[in-house]
Design a protein around this motif. Structure first.
Motif, PDB file in Angstrom:
ATOM      1  N   TRP A  44      -6.844   3.136  -1.432  1.00 50.62           N
ATOM      2  CA  TRP A  44      -6.280   2.885  -2.772  1.00 50.62           C
ATOM      3  C   TRP A  44      -6.559   1.320  -2.739  1.00 50.62           C
ATOM      4  CZ3 TRP A  44      -2.404  -0.972  -3.738  1.00 50.62           C
ATOM      5  CH2 TRP A  44      -2.164  -1.210  -5.182  1.00 50.62           C
ATOM      6  N   VAL A  45      -6.371   0.441  -1.898  1.00 49.49           N
ATOM      7  CA  VAL A  45      -6.497  -0.899  -1.952  1.00 49.49           C
ATOM      8  C   VAL A  45      -7.940  -1.291  -2.121  1.00 49.49           C
ATOM      9  CG1 VAL A  45      -6.694  -1.604   0.451  1.00 49.49           C
ATOM     10  CG2 VAL A  45      -5.603  -3.101  -1.008  1.00 49.49           C
TER      11      VAL A  45
ATOM     12  N   TYR B 298      -2.389  -4.368 -10.893  1.00 50.02           N
ATOM     13  CA  TYR B 298      -2.615  -3.833  -9.495  1.00 50.02           C
ATOM     14  C   TYR B 298      -3.969  -4.144  -9.115  1.00 50.02           C
ATOM     15  CZ  TYR B 298       1.913  -1.542 -10.173  1.00 50.02           C
ATOM     16  OH  TYR B 298       3.313  -1.379 -10.305  1.00 50.02           O
TER      17      TYR B 298
ATOM     18  N   LEU C  80      -1.680   3.017  -9.958  1.00 49.62           N
ATOM     19  CA  LEU C  80      -1.043   3.135  -8.581  1.00 49.62           C
ATOM     20  C   LEU C  80      -1.411   4.184  -7.691  1.00 49.62           C
ATOM     21  CD1 LEU C  80       2.908   2.569  -9.504  1.00 49.62           C
ATOM     22  CD2 LEU C  80       1.289   1.271  -7.649  1.00 49.62           C
ATOM     23  N   ARG C  81      -2.395   4.931  -8.382  1.00 47.40           N
ATOM     24  CA  ARG C  81      -2.820   6.146  -7.464  1.00 47.40           C
ATOM     25  C   ARG C  81      -4.356   6.041  -7.129  1.00 47.40           C
ATOM     26  NH1 ARG C  81      -1.424  11.346 -11.115  1.00 47.40           N
ATOM     27  NH2 ARG C  81       0.396  10.737 -10.566  1.00 47.40           N
TER      28      ARG C  81
ATOM     29  N   GLU D 262       4.265   7.123  -9.930  1.00 44.84           N
ATOM     30  CA  GLU D 262       2.847   7.399 -10.426  1.00 44.84           C
ATOM     31  C   GLU D 262       1.740   7.296  -9.281  1.00 44.84           C
ATOM     32  OE1 GLU D 262       4.125   3.737 -11.812  1.00 44.84           O
ATOM     33  OE2 GLU D 262       5.615   5.352 -11.292  1.00 44.84           O
ATOM     34  N   GLY D 263       2.273   7.345  -8.173  1.00 47.08           N
ATOM     35  CA  GLY D 263       1.407   7.070  -6.859  1.00 47.08           C
ATOM     36  C   GLY D 263       0.549   8.341  -6.336  1.00 47.08           C
ATOM     37  N   THR D 264      -0.055   7.978  -5.220  1.00 41.96           N
ATOM     38  CA  THR D 264      -0.998   9.205  -4.799  1.00 41.96           C
ATOM     39  C   THR D 264      -0.191  10.151  -4.340  1.00 41.96           C
ATOM     40  OG1 THR D 264      -2.509   7.292  -4.203  1.00 41.96           O
ATOM     41  CG2 THR D 264      -2.969   9.341  -3.176  1.00 41.96           C
TER      42      THR D 264
ATOM     43  N   LEU E 177       0.880  -1.021  -0.184  1.00 39.46           N
ATOM     44  CA  LEU E 177       0.017   0.135  -0.163  1.00 39.46           C
ATOM     45  C   LEU E 177       0.794   1.187   0.059  1.00 39.46           C
ATOM     46  CD1 LEU E 177      -3.190  -0.806   2.315  1.00 39.46           C
ATOM     47  CD2 LEU E 177      -2.580  -1.447   0.032  1.00 39.46           C
TER      48      LEU E 177
ATOM     49  N   PHE F 175       4.711  -9.353  -8.499  1.00 41.74           N
ATOM     50  CA  PHE F 175       5.630  -8.807  -9.152  1.00 41.74           C
ATOM     51  C   PHE F 175       6.668  -9.610  -9.707  1.00 41.74           C
ATOM     52  CE2 PHE F 175       4.096  -5.896  -6.034  1.00 41.74           C
ATOM     53  CZ  PHE F 175       4.275  -4.369  -6.747  1.00 41.74           C
TER      54      PHE F 175
ATOM     55  N   LEU G 285      -3.692  -7.501  -7.477  1.00 41.48           N
ATOM     56  CA  LEU G 285      -2.771  -7.410  -6.196  1.00 41.48           C
ATOM     57  C   LEU G 285      -3.706  -6.800  -5.112  1.00 41.48           C
ATOM     58  CD1 LEU G 285      -0.017  -7.380  -4.665  1.00 41.48           C
ATOM     59  CD2 LEU G 285       0.404  -5.030  -5.919  1.00 41.48           C
TER      60      LEU G 285
ATOM     61  N   ALA H 107       2.679   1.700  -3.421  1.00 37.99           N
ATOM     62  CA  ALA H 107       1.902   2.312  -4.584  1.00 37.99           C
ATOM     63  C   ALA H 107       1.590   4.046  -3.979  1.00 37.99           C
ATOM     64  CB  ALA H 107       0.288   1.533  -4.349  1.00 37.99           C
TER      65      ALA H 107
END
Lengths: 320, 279
Positions: B33-34, B242, B45-46, A164-166, A156, B234, B245, A159
């Motif tokens: 996110w998850v 993702y 990823l975001r 490119e993440g939050t 988590l 991975f 995952l 990511a």
């Protein structure tokens, strides 16, 4: 806090336990051997635990001490030989080792001493005053982060910190410069990850401690005109100082042994920039096949841990 | 004036609420996110709200190879080790709690000391030792090590809970001719049910989430528990999916989150800290 109310029982503080019915006067003539047999019988239930602990915990630790002084390798070597302190000498001349020591220090201070501890205390303090729904919501979220398996937490946060993440998405939105956090500041990223994951523990400890402060004390201070910060500094903190000490101890010990979180996020990289001691130990032992050297590092880590553990025991003792 | 005026209290409460909500918002982002990605057909990823909700990700991972076998392995591993831990801890705690002996204090101090040792540090020697005695890559070896690593804390916790059970009932049983073992099984353990539950759940949750121990001691892919197999998303499988995952993370985490909720409701938030942290 059912268990917390108990104290470690030493012979002098133990309430006289009744034990099974004492042997009748007539039997008492058996003397020492009867008592000896009885204590042996009583000790019997402890034996499965002791056997497990000796074989699988004390055994490996003893083995750790032995092979730390050898040049045991994974491959290409028929027999290891005793090399004395060579592994340790080597460690203290190894820049990668010193780097790992430094990063472990940074990781521990940032995430445990400053992050988890301070944030945990702040959250607990806020919770004392907040309204119930907000308290429940915030507490639930923070505790969920704590309960999640280590590897999931790692993903988590991976990511979250990726290019490119939050995090970068938020920074872009605020028109702030973004960057590849896991590449430029990996130790900072994993420290934040550890704060995210570990703060709940401190929060729970401090909530329990704050709840035990009698209301009259803080109210009296308030009547005397002490403002919020001064009340915190002069009244609250001194009253919970033992919780602070034990919490710091446990946080530090916990943080010293973090492996999965960092492994998942960065594998200790790039080029060792987030390689704390556990990851360094793993790399030496397995990627470089130097089990002896890796174990020497493990022994050092274990020694640091034991040191903290002893301090922790002393702290507990002042309480009982 | 012993209390601040109501208006000040309200203002203070609002400030506290605002502060907590800010922190909660920061903490919730990775969790959001998850959850969102697991339902997103096109997860990245975001954090983003999916264009359309889908269960395809769950569909894709709920196969024997990806999910069921690793979860079953986790269950065998953690279930076996938890059983071993709880039985040994209950047996060991009994004489420590009930009988006085000169050895109690040194033993308990040793246990407490071991509770806070960094187990991570000894994984390399444990690996070397397991290779030597041919226990590497065996479920039972891993179970034994897991149990041993959890035992100090379990014994400590169990003993503290056991001290809370009054001894009078037991004495009555003794006069009726019950043995110590019978009174432990029939009287003490049932009376400390919640305590046993806490030790059980806590041990299980700790092992379920542990990555390093099975990562080191197990080698063959078909024995891997979920904590290690999650890595397969991975590398080996090329492009990282993702969404899958995230779906797997949820499936894997749900049992421990539920178990935690179950016992924390029953015993209050600070339960797990009981033995280790005195407030």
């Amino acid at each position: 806090m059912t268990a917390a109310a108990q104290r470690p029982v030493g012979p002098e503080v133990a309430k006289a336990p009744p034990g099974p019915p004492a042997p009748a006067p007539g039997q008492a003539g058996g003397g020492r051997s009867v008592t000896a047999r009885r204590s042996l019988l009583r000790a019997l239930p402890v034996s499965p635990a002791v056997v497990l602990l000796l074989l699988f915990l004390a055994g490996p630790i003893a083995y750790c001490v032995v092979i730390a002084f050898t040049d045991l390798q994974l491959t290409g070597q028929a027999e290891e030989s005793f090399v004395g302190f060579e592994n340790f000498q080597r460690a203290f001349q190894d820049e990668a080792f010193l780097n790992a020591v430094w990063l472990t220090l940074v990781f521990t201070v940032l995430s445990s001493l400053i992050g988890q501890n301070t944030l945990g205390l702040a959250l607990a303090t806020l919770m004392q005053r907040a309204s119930k729904p907000v308290r429940t919501l915030a507490g639930g979220i923070v505790v969920t982060a704590w309960v999640l398996p280590e590897v999931v937490a790692g993903f988590l946060l991976y990511a979250f910190f990726r290019r490119e993440g939050t995090l970068n998405a938020i920074l872009d939105w605020l028109h702030l410069p973004s960057q590849n956090w896991l590449f430029t500041l990996p130790i900072l990223a994993v420290s934040f990850a550890n704060v995210w994951r570990g703060t709940a523990f401190s929060m729970l400890v401090y909530s329990a401690a704050l709840n035990e402060i009698p209301k009259e004390v803080t109210e009296a201070a308030e009547v005397d005109g002490a403002g919020g910060w001064r009340r915190m500094w002069h009244v609250t903190l001194p009253m919970i100082r033992r919780s602070i000490a034990t919490n710091l101890m446990l946080n530090t010990l916990q943080t010293l042994s973090v492996f999965g979180l960092i492994w998942v996020m960065t594998r200790g990289g790039p080029s060792g920039k987030s390689q704390t001691l556990p990851l360094f130990m793993y790399e030496q032992a397995f990627q470089n096949s130097l089990i002896g050297y890796g174990t020497a590092v493990a022994l050092l880590l274990l020694l640091i841990g034991s040191l903290f553990s002893v301090v922790y025991l002393r702290l507990l003792r002042t309480e009982v | 004036m012993t209390r601040p005026p109501a208006r000040r209290r309200t203002r203070r409460r609002l400030a506290a609420d605002a502060g907590l909500l800010v922190v909660a918002a920061a903490f919730v982002l990775p969790l959001a996110w998850v959850v969102l990605s697991a339902l997103d057909p096109d997860a990245g990823l975001r954090v983003k709200v999916p264009d359309g909700l889908t269960l395809d990700n769950f569909d894709a991972i709920l196969t024997p190879e990806i999910t069921f076998t690793p979860l079953l392995n986790s269950l065998i591993l953690c279930g076996g080790a938890t059983l071993l831990t709880v039985v040994c801890a209950a047996l060991a705690a009994y004489p420590l709690s009930r009988f006085r002996s000169r050895l109690n204090r040194p033993f308990l101090l040793t246990i407490l000391f071991a509770t806070s040792l960094p187990i991570t540090a000894i994984m390399v020697p444990v690996y070397a030792l397991f290779v030597r005695v041919n226990m590497i890559d065996t479920m039972q070896g891993t179970i034994f090590f897991f149990a041993a690593s959890q035992l100090p804390f379990a014994i400590w916790l169990m003993k503290n809970f056991m001290d809370g059970v009054p001894k009078e009932l037991e004495e009555a049983a003794w006069t009726d001719g019950a043995s110590s073992f019978q009174s432990l099984l029939r009287i003490v353990l049932p009376l400390m049910g919640p305590g046993v539950a806490v030790v059980t759940v806590f041990s299980f949750v700790m092992m379920w989430g542990n990555f390093f121990v099975p990562f080191m001691l197990l080698l063959s892919p078909d024995q891997m528990p979920a904590s290690v197999s999650i890595n397969d998303f991975f590398g080996n499988r090329g492009m990282v999916a993702y969404g899958q995952l995230a779906a797997f993370s949820i499936v894997y985490s749900t049992p421990v989150v539920l178990l935690y909720v179950l016992i924390s409701r029953r015993l209050g938030g600070g339960f797990a800290l009981g033995g280790a942290v005195k407030g």
